[in-house]
Design a protein around this motif. Structure first.
Motif, PDB file in Angstrom:
ATOM      1  N   ASN A   1       1.105  -1.178  -1.424  1.00 17.36           N
ATOM      2  CA  ASN A   1       1.009  -1.284   0.022  1.00 17.36           C
ATOM      3  C   ASN A   1      -0.389  -1.761   0.367  1.00 17.36           C
ATOM      4  O   ASN A   1      -1.316  -0.963   0.539  1.00 17.36           O
TER       5      ASN A   1
ATOM      6  N   LYS B   1       2.260 -13.447   5.666  1.00 16.53           N
ATOM      7  CA  LYS B   1       3.500 -12.836   5.182  1.00 16.53           C
ATOM      8  C   LYS B   1       3.367 -11.341   4.968  1.00 16.53           C
ATOM      9  O   LYS B   1       4.263 -10.564   5.314  1.00 16.53           O
ATOM     10  N   HIS B   2       2.213 -10.921   4.395  1.00 11.75           N
ATOM     11  CA  HIS B   2       2.051  -9.516   4.012  1.00 11.75           C
ATOM     12  C   HIS B   2       1.107  -8.755   4.937  1.00 11.75           C
ATOM     13  O   HIS B   2       0.803  -7.587   4.672  1.00 11.75           O
TER      14      HIS B   2
ATOM     15  N   GLU C   1       4.172 -16.101  -8.659  1.00  9.30           N
ATOM     16  CA  GLU C   1       4.957 -14.919  -9.011  1.00  9.30           C
ATOM     17  C   GLU C   1       4.057 -13.699  -9.163  1.00  9.30           C
ATOM     18  O   GLU C   1       4.420 -12.592  -8.754  1.00  9.30           O
TER      19      GLU C   1
ATOM     20  N   GLU D   1       3.094 -12.432  -5.641  1.00 13.55           N
ATOM     21  CA  GLU D   1       4.221 -11.785  -4.979  1.00 13.55           C
ATOM     22  C   GLU D   1       4.545 -10.442  -5.629  1.00 13.55           C
ATOM     23  O   GLU D   1       4.881  -9.468  -4.945  1.00 13.55           O
ATOM     24  N   ASP D   2       4.419 -10.395  -6.952  1.00 16.58           N
ATOM     25  CA  ASP D   2       4.654  -9.140  -7.671  1.00 16.58           C
ATOM     26  C   ASP D   2       3.645  -8.089  -7.227  1.00 16.58           C
ATOM     27  O   ASP D   2       3.994  -6.934  -6.966  1.00 16.58           O
ATOM     28  N   TYR D   3       2.401  -8.504  -7.122  1.00 14.22           N
ATOM     29  CA  TYR D   3       1.369  -7.545  -6.727  1.00 14.22           C
ATOM     30  C   TYR D   3       1.592  -7.072  -5.298  1.00 14.22           C
ATOM     31  O   TYR D   3       1.481  -5.875  -4.982  1.00 14.22           O
ATOM     32  N   CYS D   4       1.909  -8.012  -4.424  1.00 10.54           N
ATOM     33  CA  CYS D   4       2.094  -7.653  -3.015  1.00 10.54           C
ATOM     34  C   CYS D   4       3.296  -6.734  -2.826  1.00 10.54           C
ATOM     35  O   CYS D   4       3.317  -5.913  -1.905  1.00 10.54           O
ATOM     36  N   SER D   5       4.302  -6.876  -3.670  1.00  7.87           N
ATOM     37  CA  SER D   5       5.474  -6.008  -3.563  1.00  7.87           C
ATOM     38  C   SER D   5       5.273  -4.681  -4.289  1.00  7.87           C
ATOM     39  O   SER D   5       5.988  -3.708  -4.032  1.00  7.87           O
ATOM     40  N   SER D   6       4.275  -4.618  -5.191  1.00  7.64           N
ATOM     41  CA  SER D   6       4.041  -3.405  -5.973  1.00  7.64           C
ATOM     42  C   SER D   6       3.157  -2.403  -5.240  1.00  7.64           C
ATOM     43  O   SER D   6       3.217  -1.204  -5.493  1.00  7.64           O
TER      44      SER D   6
END
Length: 294
Positions: free
Chosen positions: A282, A247-248, A272, A275-280
Motif C-alpha cells: 500500500n 494510477k496508484h 511488470e 506493477e507487482d510492487y505497486c500491487s504488493s
C-alpha cells in the motif's frame, strides 16, 4: 532473514534482529540524456516527511553541525525517498523488538558521478549480482560506512552522503554475516561500520565538497536545506512515472524511484516489476502514514 518481500524484490529484505573508509558501494549508472523536467512536474515530488523522518533529519543535522566546521562544504541537499523510508522503518521495528533500535550518524564518501545513482537514494544491496565495491571489501560483503567524517572525506572525490544507520546486533567478528548471525560489523579502523542490508541505511543529506563557496551549517537552519534534484538524472523515466503516479495515487518522486529500481533488476520486465510492487504494498500508506514511532 525475516520479513522478506516478494521474490522479485529480494534486494529489499529486512534482516533478522537476533540471529567508510567508506568504500564506494553506490551502484554504477548508465548515461542518461539531459531532460528538462522542472516544467513537466506539476506537483510536489514528495509529500512532506512523516514526523518520524522529520525527527531523524533534525536529530542527525544537529549532530552533524559541530563535526563539519572544518570541512569545505560548498553545497548541502536533503535526500528523500519514501520507498527507502518504508524499508528503513520496517527494519527499525524489527530491531526494536529485540532492544536494538538505536540510530547512528554515519558517512559515506563518493564521487559526483555517483550522485546519479543516489537518485535511487539507496546503496547497492550486497546480495545483488551487480554488487561491487570500488575501494575493496576487505571485511566481506556489506555496506561500508563510517562514523569518522574525516575518514569518509578522504574517500570523497566530491561528495559525502550523510545517513542514519541501524546497526542492530553488532560484532567485532569479521567473518561472514551468515556465520556470526550479526547485523553489522565493527572493524578496528576509523569508526567503520559494515552493514548487512540496505534496509539498515536511511540516506539523509548529501554534502558537496571543495566548490567555490564555503558554507557553515550552523548558519543554515534545516528548513532552508533544499531537496536534492534527482529529476534531471531520472528524466527518461518521467512519462512512465507520471502514469504510475496517476494510477496508484502516489507521488511522482516515489514513482520515479520505482522506475529506476525496476530497470536495475536482472531478468525482469521493468513494467511488470513496478506493477507487482505497486500491487504488493500500500504505497499510499507508505507516503502518508503518521503512525511510525521512533
Amino acid at each position: 532473514l525475516m520479513g522478506n518481500k516478494p521474490s522479485k524484490k529480494n534486494e529489499s529484505q529486512i534482516v533478522a534482529a537476533t540471529s567508510s573508509g567508506s568504500p564506494d558501494t553506490t551502484p554504477a549508472t548508465e548515461p542518461v540524456p539531459e531532460v528538462s523536467v522542472a516544467k513537466k512536474v506539476k506537483k510536489d515530488l514528495f509529500p512532506p516527511p512523516i514526523p518520524a523522518v522529520a525527527k531523524i533529519q533534525q536529530e542527525m543535522y544537529n549532530k552533524m553541525i559541530p563535526i563539519t566546521k572544518h570541512l569545505h562544504i560548498s553545497k548541502i541537499n536533503l535526500l528523500r525517498s519514501p520507498f527507502m523510508e518504508f524499508l528503513f522503518f520496517d527494519q527499525l521495528h524489527a530491531f526494536k523488538q529485540f532492544g536494538q533500535g538505536g540510530l547512528t550518524l554515519a558517512f559515506h564518501g563518493t564521487s559526483s558521478k555517483n550522485l546519479n545513482s543516489i537518485s535511487d537514494l539507496g546503496f547497492l544491496d550486497p546480495n545483488s549480482p551487480k554488487y561491487h565495491v570500488a575501494n575493496g571489501n576487505v571485511y566481506g560483503k556489506g555496506i561500508y560506512m563510517t562514523e569518522d567524517i574525516n575518514y569518509a572525506a578522504g574517500y570523497a572525490r566530491n561528495s559525502l552522503i550523510v545517513t542514519a544507520v541501524l546497526e542492530g546486533h553488532s560484532t567485532k567478528d569479521m567473518r561472514d554475516f551468515e556465520i556470526t548471525e550479526a547485523n553489522s560489523k565493527r572493524p578496528p579502523v576509523n569508526g567503520m561500520i559494515v552493514l548487512q542490508s540496505t534496509t539498515q541505511v536511511l540516506p539523509l543529506f548529501v554534502l558537496e565538497l571543495k566548490g567555490s563557496k564555503k558554507l557553515q551549517l550552523s548558519n543554515i537552519p534545516l528548513s532552508d536545506v533544499t531537496l536534492f534534484d534527482f529529476t534531471s538524472q531520472l528524466g527518461k523515466y518521467l512519462p512512465r512515472a507520471e502514469e504510475i503516479s496517476e494510477k496508484h495515487n502516489v507521488s511522482v518522486g516515489l514513482a520515479l524511484h520505482l522506475c529506476y529500481r525496476a530497470h536495475q533488476q536482472t531478468d525482469e520486465d521493468p513494467d511488470e516489476w513496478v506493477e507487482d510492487y505497486c500491487s504488493s504494498f500500500n504505497l499510499q500508506d507508505l507516503e502518508m502514514t503518521t503512525e511510525v514511532k521512533i
